[in-house]
Design an enzyme around this catalytic site. Sequence first.
Site, short mmCIF file in Angstrom:
data_model
loop_
_atom_site.label_atom_id
_atom_site.label_comp_id
_atom_site.label_asym_id
_atom_site.label_seq_id
_atom_site.Cartn_x
_atom_site.Cartn_y
_atom_site.Cartn_z
CG PHE B 112 31.13 16.89 30.70
CD1 PHE B 112 32.43 17.11 31.20
CD2 PHE B 112 29.53 17.37 30.69
CE1 PHE B 112 32.45 18.04 32.03
CE2 PHE B 112 29.79 17.80 31.76
CZ PHE B 112 30.34 18.94 32.33
CD GLN B 113 29.06 16.62 35.23
OE1 GLN B 113 28.52 16.45 34.46
NE2 GLN B 113 29.40 17.66 35.53
CE LYS B 162 20.32 15.04 29.35
NZ LYS B 162 21.29 15.90 29.42
#
Lengths: 163, 568
Positions: B112-113, B162
């Site tokens: 995702f993203q 992240k």
Amino acid sequence: MKHIISILMENEAGALSRVAGLFSARAYNIESLTVAPTEDATLSRMTIVTSGSDDVIEQIIKQLNKLIDVVKVLDLNDGRFIERELMLVKVKATGSFRDEMKRMCDIFRGRIIDVADGSYTIELTGSGSKLDAFLEALDKAVILETVRTGASGIGRGDRILKL
Amino acid sequence: MELSGAEIVIRCLQEENVKYVFGYPGGAVLNIYDEIFKQDKFKHILVRHEQAAVHAADAYSRATGQVGVALVTSGPGATNAITGIATAHMDSIPMVIISGQAPTPAIGLDAFQEVDMIGISRPCVKHNFLVKDVKDIAPTIKKAFFIAATGRPGPVVVDIPKDITAHLGHYEYPKSVEMRSYTPILKGHSGQIKKAIKLMLEAKRPMLYTGGGVVLGDAADQLIKLAHRLGFPVTNTLMGLGGYPATDKQFVGMLGMHGTLEANMAMQNCDVLVAVGARFDDRVIGNPQHFYNKDRTIVHIDVDPSSISKRVKVDVPIVGHVQSVLAEMNELLDAETRTPDAAALKAWWTQIEEWRGRNCLTYNRNSEIIKPQFVIEKLWEVTKGDAYVTSDVGQHQMWAAQYYKFDKPRRWINSGGLGTMGVGLPYAMGVQFADPSAKVACVTGEGSIQMNIQELSTCKQFHLPIKVVLLNNRYLGMVRQWQQFFYENRYSESYMDSLPDFVKLAESYGHVGMNIEKPADVEGALTEAFNLTDRFVFMNFITDQNENVFPMVPNGKGLSEIILAEDL
Ligand SMILES: Cc1ncc(C[n+]2csc(CCOP(=O)(O)OP(=O)(O)O)c2C)c(N)n1
């Protein structure tokens, strides 16, 4: 004119794509490109065979130097150098052709490294033009497959590209 | 000291004395935003679109000379930032852009993203880094700032997955950077500098042609000293405006596609051309074959060796920081007994004054409709030539460049290389943050302003007293001009229909809006707007739809093939 350019660069992920990207973005030719780590594992050495006018080659060298990962650039054509390339050729080898192939291979100082029922695989090193000459000397119909590494180059004598 | 990756990012930015981070949050940077929440050493400016974050940080850098910083999330945040990054790259603006990335284990799995930010940004950055270990964050950010600000400056992307921002690691900010593969050249070659001085002293028709490098390299003072001592004419590129005072009598105006007759003719006919921090690009010299002149010797000073002899063959290349090279030239001239050839110089100036006498920038001052040039002239008067002027891209940009006389560097903020419509408003934001009490005008077109109009909201949130000068011609004017000249008036898709009521739009954000329709009201409106020192004012000037930018060197022609308004 054809030029062989040697590049020492940081052995970082993405360094290869920066060089390849530079050539495509600026529409420079790449005839061949080889890269592998050096004896110092933090550095890679790349050899690029390219062609262009003197102005274009000058820009290529400058643009390569501008890449942050590039440590040193040398245009081998600025002095004396040796160029070598490795080629593997698989050729048809049946009947009387088997001897003929062996002879051709010897003339070019190649080696037969795999023998199968209907074919030989020949290993040949030399300058790009020698490899070209070998292929030209063969009947097109007998060539089953070729693979070339692209040129590596090194300066002669005390022309040394090192940190 | 063990810190989380996110804390380390914040510490590094603080170590670099960053005052503002322009950004927009999202999943991949939540850890970083959490640390931003807990600190108050720098301020985060929440924009309304990531493109604007990068433009604002870029303008902050253009106005101050410091490295601009933007922060965006992964995927769409990163791709939205790309136009801003490419814009900064083309104009060599030092920036660090931190982008979030999918967690390391998810990279390559179409997470995702997830988008390959390193791959996407590679052709439009000076360099980029993917941080793969928490211990690499500090050294990487240190390198990023160093690379961005030194040599020929440029944007550097630091892409941080992240999970890395959550990992704990030892933190120590490196004191210095040593990179064997990156050692920018500072000082010019003395022999070359001496050669250049000799040429300059022997010149009969000398010319100084200076670009963005003088502004970015903080070399304006040295340039002025050199020019005054030698008495040579000076022209600036679009990017170089303000690098030499426009009100100085040796200034012959901007050169290039919409440059003055005197600048372009002097450029074409000089015998010794000294290029300083400029790159002979296609909008500046037109066609290199037409530009070629066998009687002209070219000296080129630039920090980037690859800018030299790229489009035009140069006789005396000098690679070095322009400020250092010009300073060395001034020192050599201090000790010099020879002087420039006064008689030749006098004859050269007589010729230049003859070109200047053609008044290539005249326009109809008796018009009933507001002429865009008139608005810019009044803007200059009302702001006493002391405003920061940001601009979008199009005709209005050229009029701002031609009619606002910039006397100081870093006052003219525009997208020269990429020509990005939509920069004007975010640029004004970045500049206003850099100098909160300054007068900041955003000269724009109704096409361009709508490309980042959402930033009216950011301006409201941060009480930015920007003055928008909209030259509203209801056309994508620059496109219409080319269609008029080169496509027999076929105005394909260049009319701007369905415009909003800009006054109401501005008011809906709590700003002041003004419609100005008569030439007689122009000065009053500008004065009133700039007197509202704490308000954002949106001035909608209804201008002549048919006005064209002159002079004009058609694409692919040479500088002396220039068309003046009077020729048509
Ligand atoms: C993002 C982007 N898209 C398209 C262009 C091409 N372009 C250059 S000038 C221009 C017209 C600009 O119109 P406007 O902002 O109204 O200004 P004017 O020329 O009328 O002063 C266009 C479309 C561009 N420079 N940037």
